[in-house]
Enzyme design. Sequence first.
Site, PDB file in Angstrom:
ATOM      1  CG  ASN A 115     -53.264 -13.837   0.493  1.00  0.00           C
ATOM      2  OD1 ASN A 115     -53.662 -14.350   1.527  1.00  0.00           O
ATOM      3  ND2 ASN A 115     -53.629 -14.274  -0.700  1.00  0.00           N
TER       4      ASN A 115
ATOM      5  CG  HIS B 212     -58.780 -14.366   1.571  1.00  0.00           C
ATOM      6  ND1 HIS B 212     -57.746 -14.444   2.474  1.00  0.00           N
ATOM      7  CD2 HIS B 212     -58.256 -14.704   0.362  1.00  0.00           C
ATOM      8  CE1 HIS B 212     -56.647 -14.818   1.842  1.00  0.00           C
ATOM      9  NE2 HIS B 212     -56.926 -14.972   0.564  1.00  0.00           N
TER      10      HIS B 212
ATOM     11  CB  CYS C 119     -57.503 -18.260   0.448  1.00  0.00           C
ATOM     12  SG  CYS C 119     -55.894 -17.948  -0.305  1.00  0.00           S
TER      13      CYS C 119
END
Length: 336
Positions: A293, A263, A115
């Site tokens: 995501n 993020h 991430c």
Amino acid sequence: MYNSKIIGLGHYVPDNVVTNDDLSKMMDTNDAWIQERTGIKERRWALENSGDTTSAMGVKAAKVAIERSGIAKDDIDFIIFATLSPDMYFPGPGVQVQHALGIKTVGALDVRNQCSGFIYAISVADQFIKTGMYKNILVIGSELHSHGLDKTTRGRGVTVIFGDGAGAAILTREEDTTKGILSTHLHSEGEHAEELVLVAPGMGKRWVNDILRDNDPNDESYFPHMNGQFVFKNAVVRFSEVIMEGLMKNNLQKESIDMLIPHQANLRIAQFIQKKFGLSDDQVFNNIQKYGNTTAASIPIALTEAWEEGKIKDGDVVVLAAFGSGFTWGSVVIRW
């Protein structure tokens, strides 16, 4: 010494839209349950045999970024590719991009920081440019999650979160050191590495030979595992810390932020940070609602869309921040 600045952005997502209602036909879940916990309404999943591999999506995003940058592909001196889902265990997709774009034999580096991957990749590119080693660097974040998710009720806690896509940026040399990337800040805490992890295939615990030998249909080691509540609690703390670190480094205040692009892990995390920093909806960009995501791709996709929508203007202070598996986290402060 120079600064680096972003002169071209691009993104690509597969055409195939998977809604929460679509997922409810695969597993015991529903739209209200997913939205309440994540804020996600839909995501993009690449269809089998569509050609949308991690590297191919990265190439598509890169072509847009290169065209918008105004430089030619042969002006690119270096390639950095961030992903947790490479087409092959090795080599990494950086060299595939070099070949697919027909770029001369420049170096290609692969970043495996999940991430936080795009933040780490931007930091590396920034240092190469600051020192004068390279002038123009292509940075890509791309992920193909959907082909490696457990699409049963057993895996719903992870599977409903993730989507596929790619984003890319062209960084170049900036002689005015009051502009461009002002600072980058990177951290890790390996103590919690197994709280968000994919164990297999891996040399340390379960390699291919082990999987083939056991032939166990219930082996979950090759599916992602996430301790969701623990990750959430750590994320909100580290996000806050690393954003403040970037602001303090540059003698900026919370009020100085024109655009925060976090993020896209969970809309609830972004909303918590927004409230803590006293930012308006116009100062934070979220698109997790429609993409889920996309890990290393999430920040470059969101950054590209924010720029396309005119939400980022010359002179704006833009902050990028990420937290994820490792644990790793980081931030980038930019004067656009």
